[in-house]
Design a protein around this motif. Structure first.
Motif, short mmCIF file in Angstrom:
data_model
loop_
_atom_site.label_atom_id
_atom_site.label_comp_id
_atom_site.label_asym_id
_atom_site.label_seq_id
_atom_site.Cartn_x
_atom_site.Cartn_y
_atom_site.Cartn_z
N ASP A 25 0.78 -1.24 0.00
CA ASP A 25 0.00 0.00 0.00
C ASP A 25 0.81 1.29 0.00
O ASP A 25 0.34 2.32 0.46
CB ASP A 25 -0.93 0.01 1.21
CG ASP A 25 -0.20 -0.16 2.53
OD1 ASP A 25 1.04 -0.16 2.54
OD2 ASP A 25 -0.88 -0.29 3.56
N ARG A 54 -6.52 -0.26 -4.99
CA ARG A 54 -5.77 -0.50 -3.76
C ARG A 54 -6.02 0.65 -2.80
O ARG A 54 -5.39 1.69 -2.92
CB ARG A 54 -4.27 -0.59 -4.05
CG ARG A 54 -3.88 -1.73 -4.94
CD ARG A 54 -2.39 -1.60 -5.26
NE ARG A 54 -1.89 -2.73 -5.99
CZ ARG A 54 -1.68 -2.74 -7.30
NH1 ARG A 54 -1.95 -1.69 -8.02
NH2 ARG A 54 -1.20 -3.82 -7.89
N GLN A 55 -6.90 0.47 -1.88
CA GLN A 55 -7.16 1.52 -0.89
C GLN A 55 -7.16 0.88 0.48
O GLN A 55 -7.64 -0.25 0.62
CB GLN A 55 -8.49 2.22 -1.16
CG GLN A 55 -8.49 3.10 -2.39
CD GLN A 55 -7.57 4.30 -2.27
OE1 GLN A 55 -7.33 4.81 -1.19
NE2 GLN A 55 -7.03 4.75 -3.39
N VAL A 57 -4.04 3.83 0.54
CA VAL A 57 -2.67 3.89 0.03
C VAL A 57 -1.94 5.04 0.73
O VAL A 57 -2.55 6.03 1.11
CB VAL A 57 -2.67 4.04 -1.50
CG1 VAL A 57 -3.22 5.39 -1.91
CG2 VAL A 57 -1.29 3.83 -2.08
#
Length: 146
Positions: A25, A54-55, A57
């Motif tokens: 991340d 992708r959270q 981040v």
């Protein structure tokens, strides 16, 4: 824009600047030399493409070799941060002028978008910036598991 996929993550090289996604991340961005709007627009696109799914981040930014930053670059910086909306941003190596520029971008972002969640901190060294990000992640994980 050169994209290289490695075991360590995804890496983009845009001019002298680069962005590397460090799983799971963290986006590590290094801006080198005087920044023009084209580099920042392309870097924003690379960041957005990389972190889209992708959270949360975190953003680690190396400004130790950054030169001049134009007004247009500052505006693009605002839109890039809005799109990314990082959990936390650690900036290291920024001289006084660049700290002021990043602080102005942050204030503009908060005026435009009150939902920006992350805090931004400045550090002299990369190790200190990474340590702070690790602490932010640890606290976030504790809060989510509570």
């Amino acid at each position: 824009m050169l994209q290289v996929t490695q075991e360590q993550g995804i890496r983009y090289e845009i001019g002298s600047s680069r962005m590397c996604f460090e799983p799971p991340d963290t986006c590590f961005v290094t801006y080198v030399g005087d920044l023009d709007a084209d580099v920042v627009v392309r870097m924003n696109a690379a960041l957005e493409e990389t972190v889209r799914h992708r959270q949360p981040v975190d953003l680690l930014v190396d400004l130790s070799r950054t030169g001049q930053v134009s007004e247009l670059v500052r505006r693009h910086g605002v839109f890039g941060m809005l799109a990314l909306n990082p959990r936390a941003t650690a900036v290291f190596g920024a001289d006084f002028h660049l700290r002021v520029v990043v602080s102005m971008i942050t204030k503009a972002i908060r005026l435009l978008h009150v939902g920006l969640r992350g805090q931004i901190r400045f550090f002299e060294r990369e190790a200190d910036a990474r340590a702070w990000l690790a602490e932010v992640k640890r606290k976030d994980k504790l809060q989510r598991s509570a």
